[in-house]
Structures are given as structure tokens and as C-alpha cells.
Write a protein that holds these residues in place. Structure first.
Motif, PDB file in Angstrom:
ATOM      1  N   VAL A  27      42.801  23.801  37.990  1.00 51.58           N
ATOM      2  CA  VAL A  27      41.546  24.454  38.377  1.00 51.58           C
ATOM      3  C   VAL A  27      40.964  23.751  39.608  1.00 51.58           C
ATOM      4  CG1 VAL A  27      39.239  25.119  37.623  1.00 51.58           C
ATOM      5  CG2 VAL A  27      41.126  25.113  35.985  1.00 51.58           C
ATOM      6  N   SER A 205      40.037  40.345  32.925  1.00 55.66           N
ATOM      7  CA  SER A 205      41.293  39.624  33.119  1.00 55.66           C
ATOM      8  C   SER A 205      42.509  40.513  32.987  1.00 55.66           C
ATOM      9  CB  SER A 205      41.433  38.499  32.088  1.00 55.66           C
ATOM     10  OG  SER A 205      40.253  37.781  31.972  1.00 55.66           O
ATOM     11  N   THR A 223      42.715  41.560  39.569  1.00 54.90           N
ATOM     12  CA  THR A 223      43.923  40.869  39.114  1.00 54.90           C
ATOM     13  C   THR A 223      45.140  41.390  39.870  1.00 54.90           C
ATOM     14  OG1 THR A 223      43.956  42.469  37.305  1.00 54.90           O
ATOM     15  CG2 THR A 223      43.176  40.256  36.786  1.00 54.90           C
ATOM     16  N   ALA A 244      41.339  33.820  43.596  1.00 56.32           N
ATOM     17  CA  ALA A 244      41.475  33.342  42.226  1.00 56.32           C
ATOM     18  C   ALA A 244      40.174  32.700  41.748  1.00 56.32           C
ATOM     19  CB  ALA A 244      42.638  32.356  42.115  1.00 56.32           C
ATOM     20  N   SER A 247      37.672  35.406  41.027  1.00 60.83           N
ATOM     21  CA  SER A 247      37.993  36.138  39.798  1.00 60.83           C
ATOM     22  C   SER A 247      37.733  35.282  38.561  1.00 60.83           C
ATOM     23  CB  SER A 247      39.456  36.590  39.819  1.00 60.83           C
ATOM     24  OG  SER A 247      40.306  35.516  39.497  1.00 60.83           O
ATOM     25  N   SER A 248      37.601  33.967  38.735  1.00 56.32           N
ATOM     26  CA  SER A 248      37.389  33.087  37.592  1.00 56.32           C
ATOM     27  C   SER A 248      35.917  32.898  37.246  1.00 56.32           C
ATOM     28  CB  SER A 248      38.006  31.714  37.861  1.00 56.32           C
ATOM     29  OG  SER A 248      39.375  31.850  38.106  1.00 56.32           O
ATOM     30  N   ALA A 251      34.641  33.881  33.743  1.00 55.62           N
ATOM     31  CA  ALA A 251      35.095  33.000  32.664  1.00 55.62           C
ATOM     32  C   ALA A 251      34.225  31.757  32.593  1.00 55.62           C
ATOM     33  CB  ALA A 251      36.558  32.611  32.878  1.00 55.62           C
TER      34      ALA A 251
ATOM     35  N   LEU B 138      38.702  26.146  29.395  1.00 58.85           N
ATOM     36  CA  LEU B 138      38.735  26.893  30.654  1.00 58.85           C
ATOM     37  C   LEU B 138      40.092  27.535  30.989  1.00 58.85           C
ATOM     38  CD1 LEU B 138      36.757  27.755  32.765  1.00 58.85           C
ATOM     39  CD2 LEU B 138      37.312  25.730  34.098  1.00 58.85           C
ATOM     40  N   LEU B 142      40.295  31.703  31.877  1.00 59.84           N
ATOM     41  CA  LEU B 142      40.537  32.232  33.223  1.00 59.84           C
ATOM     42  C   LEU B 142      41.447  33.451  33.146  1.00 59.84           C
ATOM     43  CD1 LEU B 142      41.435  29.075  35.338  1.00 59.84           C
ATOM     44  CD2 LEU B 142      39.211  30.142  35.051  1.00 59.84           C
ATOM     45  N   ALA B 146      45.045  34.427  37.720  1.00 58.99           N
ATOM     46  CA  ALA B 146      44.451  33.392  38.570  1.00 58.99           C
ATOM     47  C   ALA B 146      45.131  32.056  38.300  1.00 58.99           C
ATOM     48  CB  ALA B 146      42.947  33.291  38.319  1.00 58.99           C
ATOM     49  N   GLY B 147      45.317  31.735  37.015  1.00 62.35           N
ATOM     50  CA  GLY B 147      46.030  30.505  36.671  1.00 62.35           C
ATOM     51  C   GLY B 147      47.455  30.544  37.199  1.00 62.35           C
TER      52      GLY B 147
END
Lengths: 272, 319
Positions: A27, A205, A223, A244, A247-248, A251, B138, B142, B146-147
Motif C-alpha cells: 500500500v 471493487s 476497476t 489504484a 480507487s482505494s 475502502a 486494509l 482494497l 488495485a492490489g
């Protein structure tokens, strides 16, 4: 002087921080690279010493439309999920009807069906109905992620509401729907919020339905926007990582908010 | 809407005193039951259309010659088991089954062991413990893609940070995503990373449910440390362990984002699983019939584990 237990606790905290740092390294890397701009550097430096927002600017140019699509679809999926799941959760928690056990069983199984099975069949169905490449189609499909889950957690909560609460209203002549709408829904607010937040996150997601039920560039979730970058050789990682990161955001927000909503005992004030 | 009909109905019933009492009661009961069913109607309808129909349709498509032409002509001739025969006899099938098994077992093993170690660690009470534990969620929250995106850059053979780090201790660059020998390992690593929080959370709550008295009594008998784990923690955690493992299998079987994002099933099908192969056949080759056949095989495998899960879960609740 420090007590022995204090030292041990402190050591645990340090180990915990190290573990967290290891787990969240990707991250960190995402954020780090996103701030190193849109260049085509062969590698990324460990710290964003030269912070630039070029990556975000490029990401914004490429992805604004996709972000709007994702937002519409996720909010729509929340609305559909809650509208379908809340009454069902109440019925499962309170009524004794024949066949409800089977329905509960089906819901548990439904969560386990591989998404590709649903996508395979929905593609042909949506093709016939003209729902491919539409918001409505994506919303309806994405609600599959949230509805079984929402029914199960809300009915678990609603079981804990004392029957006396609705019986009083029923004696006063309110129908089931009135009792449900004006008593159960407000009392269950927090479980609705939890169900809603997770439905949002699931739809936000989603990859499977975006991949299979849209074909053009007009309606494309974020996505899939990220997936497009990943196909073939990536020339510049800045914009990819910036997308990314963007888009996170939901969350991260959920991680902060849902903690509270899951924990909050919604009944607190209602019965007293 | 339900309310008004119900209210009107009871008003009418009250206004007709001469009516047969038994019949009235029966009618009232029917009306009551109908009103109750109305709460479930939307959910049942939704489940029928979006879960029931796809399964039936998919089973049917598995036995049809369903291709691009079908969308034009509307014709999908029945071919019996020909699709299954084609799928099973193709050389790819053995690869995908083996990959699916390795991917699942490898992912579950990694997620579970690390998740359990984390859960045991966070069971200790220490400052910031709860905050750190919730931040660990986390990776799981996510968007998977993205991950996946950041891992693709981390694992990059030339500029990726992992190979650079390995280089500093003298290890030659590994072709994580482009070598058929290690690509499966790479996607397993990423899936483990995503799965650890889920495993940790469920196992942690299982650990919290083991009464402290058991450990106190055990300590009197000399059971501490590893012995306490094997004689107290593990037996009491078993039901939760079963649930975590079975759910892990079910979720891993459907993974698509990670594999498509990282390798697209390649190189040379080294990371092609049943799920990605079904996608490839249906949506890249537009051979919906064989795609459905593959995903029907996937359904059967998932279903076996789902039944195991429901049985284990019931036992866990009973205990």
C-alpha cells in the motif's frame, strides 16, 4: 523504572508495528509510486523525494468517466441491495413461514457460486434484454455481491430486537409494513448502514461483471480502467498507481467508519 | 401497499358481524400469511433471477453448441456431453486442474498459517494492539485489482522493488511473472497477501471465544506456551479452523482478478485455472458452450466444499 510487563508490552507493540509495516508495504508502494509522476523511469525510488502530481493528473484525465460510472453503479447497487434485503431480513428474523429454512440455506449457497458462472449466463440474458453496457445491468448484477450478505447480517441483528417493540404498534392497528417501516428500519439503522457500506464496497471493487457485461469504453468501471493499464507493457507506473490509490479511497473510508457501525449496539436508546 | 389492503380488509371484516366465524378466521390467517410473504417476495424473485437462473442456464449451455453464431441466429443445438468431452480431453485440462489445486492449496496454506500466527500475536494485550489489527484489514478491503496493480510493479523483473531487494543480497533477478516455473508461485504470494486479513480476523474472534479459565487451569497443570497451544487452543479452535479453511477454498476457487491482472493466465498457461479458463473460453473465444462446461465443473467442486462448510458450520454452532 519500567515494570517487566511494560517492557514486554512495549516489545509487542514494536513487533506489531513491524508486522503492519510489512503487510502494508504494497500500500505504501502504491502511494509512493503514485507521487513519482508520469515519467518512464526504469524503477521507482524508495521515497517520493520529488513529489509530483503528474501521475494523478494523467489518472484523472483517463479515469474521471470511469470513476463516475463506478460511483453510479455502486450507489445503485446499494439502493437495490437494501430495498430487497431489508424486508427479507425482517421476515427471516421475525416470521415463521414454511420454506424459510430452505431460503436461508439457498442464500448461504448463493454466496459460494463462482462469479464466472453468473457472468456467463447473465451475458446471454442481458444480451437478449439489451442490458449489456447499461448502468441498470451493472447495478442489478452487482447487487448479487451484496444481497445475500446484507440479508444475513441484517436478520442476525433484527433477531435481537425485542418483539414487544413491534407488537405494541401492531396492537395500535399498524400493519406489518407500517411496523417495519416506522419501527424496525429506524431501530436497525446501524445494521443497514453496515450492510450498505459493504454492498457499496463489493460493487465498487467488482471486476467480474465490469469485465464481462460491458464491452465498450462508454460505460466502464474504474476497476476495468486499471485493468486496461495492466494489459501489455506498462510504460509509466505513476498514473496506474494514482488510479489504484483513488480507487482505494472508499475502502479506507469504510475501514474508519464501519468499525464504529459494526461495534455500535444500535438498540442502546431504543428500548429504554 | 400491504398496509392499506390489510387495513381495508380488517375494516370490512369488522363491519360484517354475521359472517361465519371459522371462515373469517381462516381468511384472516391467509391474509396474514400473504402479508408476511410479501416481505420475502422481492428477495426470492431476485435470487431466482440472479442465482437460480444462471445456474440452470449454465448447466444447459454446457450441453449446447453455444457460440457467437447463437447470438445472431438464436440457435444453440444440443450436443449432449460433447463440450465436456472436448474440455476434458484437451491437453489444457490437466494443466488447469493441477494449477487450480496448487493455487488453492498454496494460497490456503500460506493465508492460514500466517493468519493464525497474526491472530495469536494480537491476542496478547498491548498498547495500540487493536488499532494495528484493524489496519491490517486494509489489503482485504482494497479493490483486488488495485492490489494486483501494485504487485505487478513490485514483481516486475527489471524495475520491480522485490528483485532490487533480492539483488542487494546477491540473488539474481527472478522472472516472477514471465517464467512458467515461478508465475504460479507469484500469483499465490499475492493471493496470500490478500487472504491473510480474512483468516486473521476469523481466527482472532475464535481465539477470543476460548475462556481464559481454560488457560488458567492448564497453567496449574504445567501447560504453557506450545503445550497450551496444542492441548487447549487448537482443540477449542478446531470448529473455527474448519470454517476458515472451507471458506478459503471456496473464495480461492473463484479468484479471477489477481490472475488476469498479473499474468492473464500465462505464461504458456502456467497460471491458467478453471475459473480463468472458463472466462477465456466464453469471453475471449466466444465458445460459451465449453466455457459453461468448465464452469459447471467449477460449480461441482465449489458445491462439494459448500456442503462441507454448511455441515461444519452447523456442528460449530451446535457445540
Amino acid at each position: 523504572m519500567l515494570q517487566k510487563t511494560d517492557v514486554r508490552q512495549l516489545r509487542s507493540t514494536i513487533v506489531g508495528i513491524v508486522l503492519l509495516a510489512l503487510m502494508l508495504f504494497p500500500v505504501y508502494w502504491m502511494v509512493n509510486v503514485s507521487l513519482q509522476g508520469g515519467g518512464t523511469a526504469a524503477n521507482s525510488s524508495f521515497f517520493p523525494t520529488d513529489i509530483t502530481f503528474d501521475g494523478y493528473r494523467r489518472a484523472w484525465e483517463d479515469q474521471t468517466g470511469n470513476l463516475v460510472t463506478s460511483m453510479i453503479v455502486a450507489l445503485g447497487a446499494v439502493a437495490v441491495s437494501l430495498a430487497v434485503a431489508t424486508p427479507a431480513a425482517y421476515a427471516l428474523a421475525r416470521f415463521r413461514l414454511r420454506g424459510m429454512g430452505i431460503f436461508l440455506f439457498v442464500l448461504l449457497l448463493a454466496q459460494m457460486i463462482p462469479g464466472i458462472v453468473i457472468a456467463n449466463s447473465l451475458y446471454t440474458l442481458f444480451n437478449d434484454l439489451g442490458l449489456l453496457n447499461t448502468y441498470a445491468g451493472l447495478i442489478l448484477a452487482n447487487a448479487t455481491h451484496g444481497i445475500p450478505f446484507a440479508i444475513l447480517i441484517m436478520s442476525a441483528f433484527m433477531r435481537s430486537i425485542p418483539p414487544a417493540l413491534t407488537e405494541a404498534a401492531r396492537v395500535d392497528g399498524a400493519g406489518h409494513f407500517r411496523a417495519f417501516w416506522s419501527i424496525i428500519v429506524p431501530v436497525s439503522r446501524n445494521s443497514l448502514i453496515t450492510a450498505g457500506l459493504f454492498s457499496f464496497l463489493f460493487a465498487w471493487s467488482d471486476f467480474m461483471f465490469g469485465l464481462t457485461l460491458t464491452t465498450g469504453a462508454d460505460i466502464k468501471p474504474i476497476t476495468l480502467g486499471i485493468y486496461d493499464y495492466l494489459q501489455g507493457n506498462v510504460q509509466s507506473w505513476g498514473p496506474v498507481m494514482a488510479s489504484a490509490v483513488i480507487s482505494s479511497i472508499p475502502a479506507v473510508v469504510l475501514l474508519v467508519l464501519a468499525q464504529r457501525y459494526i461495534a455500535a449496539g444500535a438498540l442502546g436508546g431504543a428500548v429504554k | 401497499m400491504t398496509t392499506t389492503t390489510l387495513a381495508a380488509g380488517s375494516a370490512r371484516a369488522a363491519a360484517a358481524p354475521g359472517y361465519g366465524a371459522g371462515r373469517r378466521r381462516r381468511r384472516a390467517r391467509t391474509r396474514e400469511r400473504t402479508a408476511q410473504w410479501m416481505f420475502l417476495v422481492p428477495a426470492i424473485a431476485y435470487v431466482l433471477v440472479f442465482f437460480g437462473y444462471p445456474i440452470v442456464k449454465n448447466l444447459a449451455m454446457g450441453s449446447q453448441d453455444y457460440t457467437v453464431r447463437t447470438f445472431v441466429s438464436g440457435e444453440a443445438p444440443w450436443v449432449g456431453l460433447a463440450n465436456y468431452a472436448e474440455v476434458v480431453s484437451s491437453s489444457l485440462f490437466r494443466t488447469t486442474v493441477l494449477n487450480t489445486a496448487l493455487f488453492t492449496v498454496g494460497s490456503i496454506l500460506g493465508q492460514f498459517v500466517i493468519g493464525l500466527l497474526f491472530a495469536l500475536f494480537f491476542k496478547r494485550r498491548f498498547p495500540l494492539g487493536n488499532v494495528l489489527r484493524s489496519l491490517l484489514l486494509l489489503p482485504w478491503l482494497l479493490p483486488m485489482i488495485a492490489g494486483t496493480a501494485v504487485w505487478k510493479w513490485i514483481l516486475d523483473q527489471d524495475g520491480g522493488i522485490l528483485n532490487e531487494a533480492l539483488g542487494t543480497i546477491g540473488i539474481a533477478p527472478v522472472h516472477w511473472l514471465t517464467s512458467p516455473d515461478v508465475a504460479l508461485v507469484a500469483v499465490i504470494i499475492v493471493n496470500v497477501w490478500i487472504g491473510i486479513p480474512f483468516n486473521m480476523t476469523l481466527l482472532y474472534s475464535g481465539l477470543q471465544n476460548i475462556p481464559d479459565e481454560l488457560y488458567e487451569a492448564g497453567a496449574l497443570d504445567g501447560a504453557t506456551g506450545a503445550r497450551a497451544f496444542w492441548h487447549i487452543t487448537w482443540p477449542n479452535l478446531r470448529p473455527v479452523v474448519s470454517v476458515v479453511l472451507v471458506l478459503g477454498v471456496i473464495y480461492t476457487l473463484k479468484v479471477l482478478d489477481i490472475i488476469l491482472g498479473l499474468t492473464g493466465g500465462g505464461p504458456a498457461n502456467a497460471t491458467q485455472t478453471l475459473a480463468t479458463d472458463s472466462y477465456r473460453r466464453s469471453f475471449q473465444e466466444f465458445s460459451f458452450g465449453t466455457g459453461a462446461a468448465v464452469s459447471n465443473i467449477l460449480i461441482v467442486v465449489s458445491l462439494v466444499f459448500a456442503v462441507v462448510y454448511l455441515r461444519v458450520n452447523r456442528r460449530a454452532v451446535d457445540e
